[in-house]
Motif scaffolding. Structure first.
Motif, PDB file in Angstrom:
ATOM      1  N   GLY A 206     -21.051-115.521 -20.909  1.00 10.11           N
ATOM      2  CA  GLY A 206     -22.114-115.591 -19.921  1.00 10.11           C
ATOM      3  C   GLY A 206     -22.327-114.270 -19.197  1.00 10.11           C
ATOM      4  O   GLY A 206     -22.525-114.245 -17.987  1.00 10.11           O
ATOM      5  N   THR A 207     -22.281-113.201 -19.971  1.00  8.41           N
ATOM      6  CA  THR A 207     -22.481-111.885 -19.363  1.00  8.41           C
ATOM      7  C   THR A 207     -23.314-111.023 -20.299  1.00  8.41           C
ATOM      8  O   THR A 207     -23.697-111.464 -21.373  1.00  8.41           O
ATOM      9  N   THR A 208     -23.615-109.821 -19.869  1.00  7.22           N
ATOM     10  CA  THR A 208     -24.403-108.916 -20.698  1.00  7.22           C
ATOM     11  C   THR A 208     -23.584-107.677 -21.028  1.00  7.22           C
ATOM     12  O   THR A 208     -22.905-107.143 -20.155  1.00  7.22           O
ATOM     13  N   LEU A 209     -23.658-107.281 -22.274  1.00  6.13           N
ATOM     14  CA  LEU A 209     -22.947-106.068 -22.671  1.00  6.13           C
ATOM     15  C   LEU A 209     -23.911-104.886 -22.623  1.00  6.13           C
ATOM     16  O   LEU A 209     -24.730-104.690 -23.503  1.00  6.13           O
ATOM     17  N   GLN A 210     -23.802-104.136 -21.560  1.00  7.91           N
ATOM     18  CA  GLN A 210     -24.721-103.006 -21.361  1.00  7.91           C
ATOM     19  C   GLN A 210     -24.369-101.804 -22.213  1.00  7.91           C
ATOM     20  O   GLN A 210     -25.233-101.084 -22.677  1.00  7.91           O
ATOM     21  N   TYR A 211     -23.100-101.584 -22.366  1.00  6.62           N
ATOM     22  CA  TYR A 211     -22.658-100.367 -23.054  1.00  6.62           C
ATOM     23  C   TYR A 211     -22.118-100.708 -24.432  1.00  6.62           C
ATOM     24  O   TYR A 211     -21.008-101.194 -24.578  1.00  6.62           O
ATOM     25  N   ARG A 212     -22.921-100.446 -25.431  1.00  6.51           N
ATOM     26  CA  ARG A 212     -22.487-100.825 -26.769  1.00  6.51           C
ATOM     27  C   ARG A 212     -22.168 -99.622 -27.642  1.00  6.51           C
ATOM     28  O   ARG A 212     -21.974 -99.735 -28.845  1.00  6.51           O
ATOM     29  N   GLY A 213     -22.179 -98.458 -27.049  1.00  5.27           N
ATOM     30  CA  GLY A 213     -21.935 -97.246 -27.840  1.00  5.27           C
ATOM     31  C   GLY A 213     -20.540 -97.217 -28.440  1.00  5.27           C
ATOM     32  O   GLY A 213     -19.598 -97.797 -27.903  1.00  5.27           O
ATOM     33  N   ASP A 214     -20.432 -96.543 -29.559  1.00  7.92           N
ATOM     34  CA  ASP A 214     -19.160 -96.443 -30.286  1.00  7.92           C
ATOM     35  C   ASP A 214     -18.056 -95.792 -29.469  1.00  7.92           C
ATOM     36  O   ASP A 214     -16.882 -95.928 -29.785  1.00  7.92           O
ATOM     37  N   TYR A 215     -18.468 -95.050 -28.447  1.00  6.05           N
ATOM     38  CA  TYR A 215     -17.456 -94.276 -27.738  1.00  6.05           C
ATOM     39  C   TYR A 215     -16.436 -95.142 -27.017  1.00  6.05           C
ATOM     40  O   TYR A 215     -15.419 -94.649 -26.548  1.00  6.05           O
ATOM     41  N   LEU A 216     -16.706 -96.451 -26.953  1.00  2.09           N
ATOM     42  CA  LEU A 216     -15.728 -97.331 -26.303  1.00  2.09           C
ATOM     43  C   LEU A 216     -14.739 -97.944 -27.292  1.00  2.09           C
ATOM     44  O   LEU A 216     -13.818 -98.655 -26.898  1.00  2.09           O
ATOM     45  N   VAL A 217     -14.936 -97.674 -28.586  1.00  5.55           N
ATOM     46  CA  VAL A 217     -14.006 -98.201 -29.593  1.00  5.55           C
ATOM     47  C   VAL A 217     -12.593 -97.728 -29.297  1.00  5.55           C
ATOM     48  O   VAL A 217     -11.624 -98.509 -29.348  1.00  5.55           O
ATOM     49  N   ALA A 218     -12.487 -96.462 -28.929  1.00  4.38           N
ATOM     50  CA  ALA A 218     -11.158 -95.902 -28.658  1.00  4.38           C
ATOM     51  C   ALA A 218     -10.502 -96.583 -27.461  1.00  4.38           C
ATOM     52  O   ALA A 218      -9.280 -96.755 -27.426  1.00  4.38           O
ATOM     53  N   VAL A 219     -11.335 -96.977 -26.510  1.00  2.00           N
ATOM     54  CA  VAL A 219     -10.790 -97.668 -25.336  1.00  2.00           C
ATOM     55  C   VAL A 219     -10.249 -99.040 -25.754  1.00  2.00           C
ATOM     56  O   VAL A 219      -9.160 -99.446 -25.349  1.00  2.00           O
ATOM     57  N   GLY A 220     -11.035 -99.726 -26.594  1.00  2.00           N
ATOM     58  CA  GLY A 220     -10.585-101.025 -27.104  1.00  2.00           C
ATOM     59  C   GLY A 220      -9.281-100.891 -27.873  1.00  2.00           C
ATOM     60  O   GLY A 220      -8.350-101.693 -27.692  1.00  2.00           O
ATOM     61  N   ASP A 221      -9.193 -99.879 -28.697  1.00  2.00           N
ATOM     62  CA  ASP A 221      -7.974 -99.645 -29.475  1.00  2.00           C
ATOM     63  C   ASP A 221      -6.781 -99.402 -28.561  1.00  2.00           C
ATOM     64  O   ASP A 221      -5.680 -99.916 -28.792  1.00  2.00           O
ATOM     65  N   LEU A 223      -6.401-100.389 -25.508  1.00  2.00           N
ATOM     66  CA  LEU A 223      -6.018-101.637 -24.844  1.00  2.00           C
ATOM     67  C   LEU A 223      -5.235-102.535 -25.808  1.00  2.00           C
ATOM     68  O   LEU A 223      -4.239-103.162 -25.430  1.00  2.00           O
ATOM     69  N   ALA A 224      -5.703-102.573 -27.046  1.00  2.00           N
ATOM     70  CA  ALA A 224      -5.033-103.412 -28.044  1.00  2.00           C
ATOM     71  C   ALA A 224      -3.612-102.927 -28.293  1.00  2.00           C
ATOM     72  O   ALA A 224      -2.671-103.717 -28.400  1.00  2.00           O
ATOM     73  N   GLU A 225      -3.474-101.640 -28.352  1.00  2.00           N
ATOM     74  CA  GLU A 225      -2.151-101.085 -28.620  1.00  2.00           C
ATOM     75  C   GLU A 225      -1.201-101.363 -27.468  1.00  2.00           C
ATOM     76  O   GLU A 225      -0.038-101.674 -27.660  1.00  2.00           O
ATOM     77  N   ARG A 226      -1.743-101.243 -26.253  1.00  2.00           N
ATOM     78  CA  ARG A 226      -0.880-101.385 -25.088  1.00  2.00           C
ATOM     79  C   ARG A 226      -0.551-102.846 -24.781  1.00  2.00           C
ATOM     80  O   ARG A 226       0.566-103.176 -24.419  1.00  2.00           O
ATOM     81  N   PHE A 227      -1.542-103.727 -24.962  1.00  2.00           N
ATOM     82  CA  PHE A 227      -1.330-105.106 -24.514  1.00  2.00           C
ATOM     83  C   PHE A 227      -1.205-106.119 -25.647  1.00  2.00           C
ATOM     84  O   PHE A 227      -0.867-107.269 -25.406  1.00  2.00           O
ATOM     85  N   ASP A 266     -10.245-106.134 -14.774  1.00  2.00           N
ATOM     86  CA  ASP A 266      -9.898-104.971 -13.960  1.00  2.00           C
ATOM     87  C   ASP A 266      -9.138-103.948 -14.807  1.00  2.00           C
ATOM     88  O   ASP A 266      -9.388-102.751 -14.739  1.00  2.00           O
ATOM     89  N   THR A 267      -8.218-104.469 -15.584  1.00  2.00           N
ATOM     90  CA  THR A 267      -7.423-103.580 -16.431  1.00  2.00           C
ATOM     91  C   THR A 267      -8.320-102.846 -17.425  1.00  2.00           C
ATOM     92  O   THR A 267      -8.209-101.633 -17.618  1.00  2.00           O
ATOM     93  N   ALA A 268      -9.225-103.615 -18.028  1.00  2.00           N
ATOM     94  CA  ALA A 268     -10.138-103.006 -19.009  1.00  2.00           C
ATOM     95  C   ALA A 268     -10.983-101.935 -18.331  1.00  2.00           C
ATOM     96  O   ALA A 268     -11.191-100.840 -18.860  1.00  2.00           O
ATOM     97  N   ARG A 269     -11.464-102.263 -17.154  1.00  2.00           N
ATOM     98  CA  ARG A 269     -12.311-101.318 -16.431  1.00  2.00           C
ATOM     99  C   ARG A 269     -11.545-100.053 -16.077  1.00  2.00           C
ATOM    100  O   ARG A 269     -12.009 -98.941 -16.291  1.00  2.00           O
ATOM    101  N   GLU A 270     -10.339-100.251 -15.537  1.00  2.00           N
ATOM    102  CA  GLU A 270      -9.561 -99.085 -15.126  1.00  2.00           C
ATOM    103  C   GLU A 270      -9.217 -98.191 -16.304  1.00  2.00           C
ATOM    104  O   GLU A 270      -9.300 -96.965 -16.215  1.00  2.00           O
TER     105      GLU A 270
END
Length: 615
Positions: A206-221, A223-227, A266-270
């Motif tokens: 129930g939200t909107t994904l404003q930022y869909r650029g590839d540059y966030l792939v590394a952030v996702g990775d 987070l995945a690695e850490r958590f 919050d963690t994702a944002r930070e």
RNA sequence: GUCCCCGUAGCUCAGCAGGAUAGAGCACAGGAUUCCUAAUCCUGGGGCCGUGAGUUCGAAUCUCGCCGGGGACACCA
């Protein structure tokens, strides 16, 4: 600080005028100027002193000019003083005065042009301040270069400057960034991009994904690695939810049967903000831009800065609950009267009072910005400078009003607005789209044409004029590319000095003591005069907060030098190195060294590296 | 509708806190160039500084109106 021939002479003229007209009011004296006339045939300098003083002195300007001319002629440095026109006094200076500037430059080095104009006043220059929601693109670039050069310029002009970056790490934008990062995390950790495509994710949460650029792939990775799966969204099964979990869950997702804890967001944002800021700082470093201080909006808010600032304004009687008029002209469709907490901006020159809190009671962006400025005032800055994109022009008045209010009008706010840069290649505009792949990042731009070309070119227009950035032109090696033209002048200087040194090292030793009588050619004198006017240009540019003037000065200086060089092609007696004339050679090498020094001084302000040779 | 910025040579732009006959580059016209100081050079033509008033000794520059272009205009950031 280097002595400045212009201020020196101005003092002399004012002194002479005061002696002539003893009871002259100081305001009139302050208006006395001494500057090089447009038309060089009028002499080296001209002063308006007689014109300014004529009225208070109750004397005819021409008559006063004649008397003043006579008095100025007595100065040792003045060889000719003639009244002219409506009441100017034209001055011709002893050429030795000009030549004497050459060793002054050589002894001062790149510090030549440093001024005491700023008198050590503490100034805060805030620039870039791009939202940490993605990499920097060319749109940010101009503000970064203009701000950095302006700060350098103010430092050179004697201000005590702090270069500042305001990190917008609070508010809805970074919240949206957090969502996008979380989404990338889900894709990384589940290894299922189809399952977690953007649309499905938006529906589930129930939200909107404003930022869909590839540059966030590394952030996702990351987070995945850490958590791992620790912070993964879960489909809710009957009876699985504890009360504690519903409290911390993101409600719209919960309604749709998914558990997403707000602390995960919050963690994702930070994480995203930290990684984006790291990338931005890398990009800035690549551009040669550095900041002394990074101020976090979130930190200011969490420390209660907003409330404190509003309280302070309240104590000054500048805050009230009220309803704003609808904007004149076209009223927005959904307009309705709302009672809000307002700041009395109209008391400080703004058109309307400005909201501090939204109708739901939460703070506005403006309120956070007040905290930002309170923070600056608290730290003791006397002058605040911002570099903003021109689309923020409408924001200037209210911010100036706030600064005036917070500081009881003691602190000034100057806003330099920068217009859009249109990138062009092969005559075609390069499209910028955040969504698609045609996104021109700052990093790409620097890779394409080089940092120095980017910085110099960004300063070849007034900041508030639109600019076309032609990728082909800025790397072109020709007369009409200012970057090349100025760099080439410096390289030629260095080349001459290297060559002289190779011939005989004694030629270039102790040039600041070389006799300069051999410098008599008009082209040489013109170059010397230009060099001598550098401190004046620095002060003028700093006062006007216009770093682009440095670029124009350097083009003029380069032009003077190239003219002299070219004269040596036609007339070999004008070449810099002449084996048969060692004294003239030494004098010219001193001039060449001084030219190179001033070019370096100017490029230093612009943050452009001088080159030793063109390759 | 209100506010801000802009309007200067055919083009792109400067014009230094009001100064004398408004500048540069490109483009255009003419000329030079077996140079070694490569990535050219010299000379020239070209302008109601959007427009009308005002301020004053003097305005491209400051003030006001108008025309034209751009931008911003409750609670977004």
């Amino acid at each position: 600080m280097t002595e400045n021939i212009f201020t020196l002479l101005t003092q002399e003229v004012r002194g002479a005028l005061a002696a002539l007209v003893p009871d002259l009011p100081p305001e009139a004296l302050a208006r006395v100027q001494v500057e090089p006339p447009r038309d060089a045939t009028h002499g080296d300098m001209a002063t308006n002193a007689a014109l300014v003083a004529a009225k208070p002195a109750r004397m005819a300007p021409q008559k006063l000019a004649a008397a003043l001319a006579e008095k100025l002629l007595a100065l040792p440095m003045v060889v000719e003083a003639t009244p002219a026109g409506p009441g100017f006094v034209n001055l011709r200076l002893d050429e030795d005065i000009w030549r004497a500037q050459v060793p002054v430059v050589l002894r001062a080095g790149e510090a030549f042009g440093n001024s005491t104009l700023g008198a050590g006043v503490r100034a805060n220059v805030e620039y870039v301040s791009a939202n940490p929601t993605g990499p920097m693109h060319v749109g940010h670039c101009r503000g970064a270069v203009v701000g950095d050069a302006l700060a350098n310029l103010m430092i050179k002009a004697g201000y005590d400057v702090t270069k500042e970056y305001y990190v917008n790490d609070a508010g809805n934008q970074v919240l949206a960034l957090g969502w996008a990062a979380y989404w990338r995390y889900l894709r990384a950790v589940t290894l299922d991009a189809d399952e977690w495509n953007a649309e499905a994710t938006e529906q589930r949460f129930g939200t909107t994904l404003q930022y869909r650029g590839d540059y966030l792939v590394a952030v996702g990775d990351a987070l995945a690695e850490r958590f791992g799966e620790q912070i993964m969204a879960r489909r809710i099964e009957p009876g699985m939810l504890a009360a504690e979990e519903t409290v911390s869950a993101f409600a719209p997702a919960l309604e749709r049967g998914w558990l997403v804890r707000t602390n995960w967001l919050d963690t994702a944002r930070e994480t995203a903000v930290a990684m984006m800021m790291a990338e931005i700082r890398e990009d800035l470093a690549k551009l040669g831009v550095t900041h002394d201080v990074f101020v976090s909006e979130r930190a200011l808010v969490e420390a209660g800065g907003v409330d404190a600032a509003i309280t302070l304004l309240g104590e000054k009687g500048l805050v009230y609950q009220g309803v704003l008029e609808p904007p004149k002209g076209k009223t927005p469709d959904d307009w309705e009267p709302r009672e809000q907490l307002l700041f009395r901006a109209t008391s400080f020159g703004d058109e309307v009072d400005r909201p501090l809190r939204k109708s739901d009671g939460t703070g506005t962006y403006f309120a956070n910005d007040i905290a930002n400025h309170q923070h600056k005032v608290d730290r003791g800055f006397a002058e605040l400078v911002h570099v903003w994109g021109a689309d923020h022009g409408g924001y200037v008045k209210r911010m100036a009003a706030v600064v005036a209010a917070l500081s009881d009008r003691r602190v000034s706010l100057d806003v330099v607005l920068t217009q859009i840069v249109q990138v062009v290649k092969g005559g075609e505009p390069v499209r910028m789209s955040k969504r698609a792949g045609t996104y021109v990042t700052l990093s790409d731009l620097i890779d394409e044409v080089g940092r120095d070309a980017v910085r110099f070119t960004m300063l070849t227009r007034k900041a508030d004029a639109q600019m076309e950035f032609d990728l082909d032109k800025v790397v072109e090696q020709s007369r009409d590319n200012p970057v090349f033209y100025v760099q080439y002048a410096h390289a030629r200087c260095r080349s001459v000095l290297r060559q002289a040194e190779a011939t005989d090292a004694a030629l270039v030793a102790g040039l600041d003591a070389a006799p300069l009588d051999a410098l008599t050619d008009p082209a040489e004198m013109a170059l010397i005069r230009r060099i001598a006017s550098w401190p004046r240009s620095v002060e003028a540019a700093a006062t006007a907060r216009e770093p682009h003037r440095i670029a124009f000065f350097l083009q003029d200086l380069a032009s003077d030098f190239h003219v002299l060089w070219n004269r040596g092609r036609d007339d070999s007696t004008l070449r810099f190195i002449r084996a048969e004339e060692p004294e003239a050679t030494r004098a010219r090498l001193a001039l060449v060294a001084a030219t190179a020094t001033v070019i370096r001084s100017g490029l230093g302000v612009m943050g452009v590296t001088p080159v030793e040779e063109m390759r």
